[in-house]
Design a protein around this motif. Structure first.
Motif, short mmCIF file in Angstrom:
data_model
loop_
_atom_site.label_atom_id
_atom_site.label_comp_id
_atom_site.label_asym_id
_atom_site.label_seq_id
_atom_site.Cartn_x
_atom_site.Cartn_y
_atom_site.Cartn_z
N UNK A 151 -32.68 20.35 -45.30
CA UNK A 151 -33.34 21.77 -45.30
C UNK A 151 -34.26 21.84 -44.12
N UNK A 152 -34.58 22.78 -43.52
CA UNK A 152 -35.55 23.09 -42.43
C UNK A 152 -36.79 23.12 -42.93
N UNK A 153 -37.66 22.39 -42.23
CA UNK A 153 -39.15 22.30 -42.67
C UNK A 153 -39.87 23.17 -41.47
N UNK A 154 -40.71 24.08 -41.92
CA UNK A 154 -41.52 24.60 -41.07
C UNK A 154 -42.79 23.99 -40.52
#
Length: 93
Positions: free
Chosen positions: A23-26
């Motif tokens: 998952x992409x992390x901000x």
């Protein structure tokens, strides 16, 4: 002009493996929300002060202009109180 697959789902080599991409992390934001609310409330206070000191800015059809920064200051104070109580902490959501 295509540079290749944009997503893991589009890559035929990845098809059928059942692996999901991480998952992409901000990115981490160095500015705290409460600091932003504090400066915004201060800015509305300066606008209110200018409107009160310069009567021509609030005369005639512009008599409602004073209430805009009043609403900004009140909203900022409510937001500041909300954040100080810890209710606006998105990390705990």
């Amino acid at each position: 002009m295509s540079t290749g697959p944009q997503h893991a789902d589009d890559d035929p080599a990845e098809a059928g493996r059942g692996e999901r991409p991480a998952p992409l992390q901000p990115p981490e934001v160095p500015l705290r929300t409460i600091t932003l609310v504090r400066w915004g409330t201060l800015a509305w206070g300066v606008v209110l002060l200018v409107l009160l000191l310069v009567p021509t800015l609030r005369s005639g059809e512009r008599d409602w202009w004073v209430w805009v920064p009043v609403a900004g200051v009140v909203g900022g104070l409510l937001g500041y109180a909300y954040l100080r109580r810890g209710k606006g902490n998105a990390a705990e959501a």
